[in-house]
Enzyme design. Sequence first.
Site, PDB file in Angstrom:
ATOM      1  N   ASN A 212       0.851  -1.199   0.000  1.00  0.00           N
ATOM      2  CA  ASN A 212       0.000   0.000   0.000  1.00  0.00           C
ATOM      3  C   ASN A 212       0.882   1.243   0.000  1.00  0.00           C
ATOM      4  OD1 ASN A 212       0.599   0.839   2.847  1.00  0.00           O
ATOM      5  ND2 ASN A 212      -0.276  -1.189   3.244  1.00  0.00           N
ATOM      6  N   LYS A 291       9.637 -16.812  -9.956  1.00  0.00           N
ATOM      7  CA  LYS A 291       8.791 -15.792 -10.591  1.00  0.00           C
ATOM      8  C   LYS A 291       7.673 -16.499 -11.369  1.00  0.00           C
ATOM      9  CE  LYS A 291       8.859 -12.131 -13.979  1.00  0.00           C
ATOM     10  NZ  LYS A 291       9.378 -11.915 -15.314  1.00  0.00           N
ATOM     11  N   PHE A 325      -4.780   2.949  14.797  1.00  0.00           N
ATOM     12  CA  PHE A 325      -5.124   3.943  13.782  1.00  0.00           C
ATOM     13  C   PHE A 325      -6.260   3.364  12.951  1.00  0.00           C
ATOM     14  CE2 PHE A 325      -2.277   7.649  13.010  1.00  0.00           C
ATOM     15  CZ  PHE A 325      -1.495   7.520  14.159  1.00  0.00           C
TER      16      PHE A 325
HETATM   17  O1  PMT Z   1       2.782   6.182   6.489  1.00  0.00           O
HETATM   18  P1  PMT Z   1       2.174   7.485   6.008  1.00  0.00           P
HETATM   19  O2  PMT Z   1       2.355   7.671   4.511  1.00  0.00           O
HETATM   20  O3  PMT Z   1       2.643   8.657   6.824  1.00  0.00           O
HETATM   21  O4  PMT Z   1       0.588   7.375   6.206  1.00  0.00           O
HETATM   22  C1  PMT Z   1       0.068   7.298   7.500  1.00  0.00           C
HETATM   23  C2  PMT Z   1      -1.068   6.270   7.578  1.00  0.00           C
HETATM   24  C3  PMT Z   1      -2.228   6.743   6.729  1.00  0.00           C
HETATM   25  C4  PMT Z   1      -0.582   4.895   7.113  1.00  0.00           C
HETATM   26  C5  PMT Z   1      -1.452   6.169   9.114  1.00  0.00           C
HETATM   27  O5  PMT Z   1      -1.876   7.425   9.550  1.00  0.00           O
HETATM   28  C6  PMT Z   1      -2.569   5.147   9.324  1.00  0.00           C
HETATM   29  O6  PMT Z   1      -3.740   5.403   9.177  1.00  0.00           O
HETATM   30  N1  PMT Z   1      -2.168   3.910   9.707  1.00  0.00           N
HETATM   31  C7  PMT Z   1      -3.078   2.743   9.826  1.00  0.00           C
HETATM   32  C8  PMT Z   1      -3.381   2.180   8.466  1.00  0.00           C
HETATM   33  C9  PMT Z   1      -4.285   0.967   8.555  1.00  0.00           C
HETATM   34  O7  PMT Z   1      -3.843  -0.128   8.297  1.00  0.00           O
HETATM   35  O8  PMT Z   1      -5.511   1.204   8.966  1.00  0.00           O
HETATM   36  P2  PMT Z   1      -6.685   0.111   9.092  1.00  0.00           P
HETATM   37  O9  PMT Z   1      -7.902   0.913   9.372  1.00  0.00           O
HETATM   38  O10 PMT Z   1      -6.693  -0.789   7.886  1.00  0.00           O
HETATM   39  O11 PMT Z   1      -6.262  -0.755  10.354  1.00  0.00           O
HETATM   40  C10 PMT Z   1      -6.708  -0.442  11.669  1.00  0.00           C
HETATM   41  C11 PMT Z   1      -5.618  -0.706  12.674  1.00  0.00           C
HETATM   42  O12 PMT Z   1      -5.353  -2.108  12.741  1.00  0.00           O
HETATM   43  C12 PMT Z   1      -4.290  -0.017  12.396  1.00  0.00           C
HETATM   44  O13 PMT Z   1      -3.765   0.423  13.631  1.00  0.00           O
HETATM   45  C13 PMT Z   1      -3.422  -1.131  11.815  1.00  0.00           C
HETATM   46  O14 PMT Z   1      -2.046  -0.946  12.116  1.00  0.00           O
HETATM   47  C14 PMT Z   1      -3.980  -2.356  12.541  1.00  0.00           C
HETATM   48  N2  PMT Z   1      -3.897  -3.619  11.778  1.00  0.00           N
HETATM   49  C15 PMT Z   1      -4.588  -3.787  10.616  1.00  0.00           C
HETATM   50  C16 PMT Z   1      -4.557  -5.016   9.964  1.00  0.00           C
HETATM   51  C17 PMT Z   1      -3.782  -6.068  10.521  1.00  0.00           C
HETATM   52  N3  PMT Z   1      -3.709  -7.239   9.920  1.00  0.00           N
HETATM   53  N4  PMT Z   1      -3.094  -5.866  11.665  1.00  0.00           N
HETATM   54  C18 PMT Z   1      -3.132  -4.673  12.305  1.00  0.00           C
HETATM   55  O15 PMT Z   1      -2.501  -4.501  13.350  1.00  0.00           O
END
Ligand code: PMT
Length: 416
Positions: A212, A291, A325
Amino acid sequence: MQTQKIILGISGGIAAYKTPELVRRLKRRGAEVQVVMTRSAGEFVTPTTLQAVSGKPVRSNLWDADAEAAMGHIELARWADLVLIAPATAEIMSRLAAGGAPDLLTTLCLATEAPVVMAPAMNHVMWSNPAVQENRQKLERRGVRILGPAVGDQACGESGPGRMLEPDDIVAAVMKPIAVATAKPGSMDGKTVMITAGPTREAIDSVRYLSNRSSGKMGYALAAAARDAGANVILVSGPVSLTTPDGVTRIDIESAKELFAAVHDNLEGVQIFIGAAAVADYHAASASAGKIKKTAGEMSLDLVKTPDILASVARLSDRPFTVGFAAETENLREYALGKLEKKNLNMIVANLVGPGLGFETDRNAVDVYWRDGEMSFPLTDKEELASALVELIASNYEQTLHAETQTELPVIAVRD
Ligand code: PMT
């Protein structure tokens, strides 16, 4: 704080019905709003409603002698701190990309020195049309900020990218930075804080992967801010091209599985965990060792869920104070509150992501939620924002510890 003066330009799309709510929300956040409508916007929403909610007569005609006598269009263009066009139709984008000024709104856009922001709304096929995309690129090259559009069901009954962002999401993206608290030296003194940052890469074969747009900037800024607040910081980082902040211990990972292992192997003694990494939700069921060769036919990929690292940390009996987040393209509040609840977090930092939002950029706007509170941080540099977030997280962590010592049955147990 000085009032932000906003010209809200409304062009003729069905999403115009949401603009009275947009005006109310901008005003609730302290903005002064002058509505300017195109002729076709009046087919979808009335000037009377917009006058009532904005508290100002609506402007729509370049040749209205009375309105021009009160504030001429050049004066109006200079009055504005921001010109926001929502909804922005394909037509208004085209007029502005061509530099035309056939009506009041386009004239204001040419005559203003204020930033211009647009929230497009149109049928998804129109949005994908090369002519519209060319206009979008032209406008972006000239510094116009494009918000969205969101993906979802459309008024025409079809589905795809083209929905105007929700009023709350537009407000969060455009309001000026407020004076935010900066991390006080010492607010995390002696604490051990683990922060995840950047993207994950999920291998498809030996040379390809799913990933991503995360640059790691938000997570790295948090690591530096937590260090400045006195914390020992462990930064678990996906592949990014950023320098490790001085004094921070960095552990590199690539996939969600490696992130899971690195987090759990190093969690001992961690009191605050912040998950800012953009973790892939799925990985290939089986990655090919070599590959994958191109064949004549189509190919499909079987995907399976990755482990949820954040939820796994929050599930531990002796868990750290856990902050997640949420990266969303719409319905920020609803989805973020859902994740706060479902993943059993102490706090969640919600940001809109999309073109020019959240990912990759140097600035970010977030809404933070916890069980009995919330706080908005409008668009600001990620460093400044991180500093304010660290301060807020430190204070909520202290309150949770304090609440634990006051009650026999702690609501949320966290490590001290
Ligand atoms: O890195 P930058 O370019 O500065 O951008 C910042 C950002 C947009 C990446 C950051 O601010 C942000 O939003 N990070 C979380 C991105 C994310 O994966 O969001 P989500 O809504 O899909 O996931 C929710 C939470 O679960 C997040 O804390 C994520 O780290 C966590 N997660 C998600 C999936 C997974 N399999 N394991 C996790 O721990």
